[in-house]
Design a protein around this motif. Structure first.
Motif: not given
Length: 222
Positions: A158-165, A203-207, A212-215
């Motif tokens: 999930l996090s890397l996919s949003f980075w790639q977006i 970085f901005v997109c995955t932040y 959320l993933l940590i939370r």
């Protein structure tokens, strides 16, 4: 003018990457995987990465009495977690974009070779990102390694996919709206400069996704 700016920015980033490798030998991070993550972060992040590193990423000198006290603020943990995505993407882009160009490889998707390269980029970035994420989580977990590997996969997809977006979004703007396909090839300085900007967009997109993933406990706070 653009070429000069691109060369200058890339030269600064490479110099900071080389400095970080030496600095990390004197100041080994608590997580060994960060010895790989930080240099790759400097490669795309340049002065932005330097700010993060000096502010909250730099460890005390080995053998010194200085220690970190207390838990990091959430925003710092999220930023450090996001750097794993950037490290995977940076390494994948260097290997895939550079390697495929040099070897003359690639395939056309929707009429453009760049889209075919992005598919290969994504697979490579996800694979490398999961390895980096596993390296970080296994050092903080006492669970079986297969469980940690599965958690690394879940958090990084999930996090890397949003980075790639974010990254592909900026590269699409650069290629199809700003400079043209002929100017945006891996043998041009402009391409790699725009790739650095694209990483910052990633970085901005995955932040928020990392937050959320940590939370919710899918990803460990660093």
């Amino acid at each position: 003018m653009l070429k000069t700016l691109a060369i200058t920015n890339i030269a600064i980033s490479v110099a900071l990457m080389l400095w970080s490798i030496r600095d990390l030998q004197r100041r080994p991070p608590p997580m060994t995987v960060m010895k790989w993550v930080w240099p790759l972060t400097f490669l795309w992040g340049g002065l932005f990465a330097l700010l993060m590193y000096l502010w909250f990423g730099r460890a005390p000198i080995a053998g010194s009495s200085a220690e970190r006290h207390g838990q990091r603020p959430m925003w710092q943990s999220v930023a450090l977690g996001a750097t794993h995505c950037g490290a995977g993407c940076s390494l994948a882009d260097l290997l895939v974009e550079g390697g495929m160009f040099v070897l003359g490889l690639g395939f056309v998707v929707l009429g453009h070779k760049v889209f075919g390269n992005w598919i290969v980029d994504y697979i490579a970035a996800l694979t490398i990102g999961i390895v980096f994420q596993y390296g970080a989580q296994v050092a903080m977990s006492d669970q079986p390694r297969l469980v940690v590997a599965w958690q690394s996969f879940k958090s990084d997809v999930l996090s890397l996919s949003f980075w790639q977006i974010g990254m592909y979004g900026w590269m699409a703007i650069s290629i199809f709206a700003l400079f043209g396909e002929s100017a945006m090839t891996p043998n041009r300085w402009l391409f790699w400069w725009m790739m650095q900007v694209a990483m910052l967009c990633g970085f901005v997109c995955t932040y928020p996704v990392n937050w959320l993933l940590i939370r919710v406990g899918i990803k460990e706070a660093m």
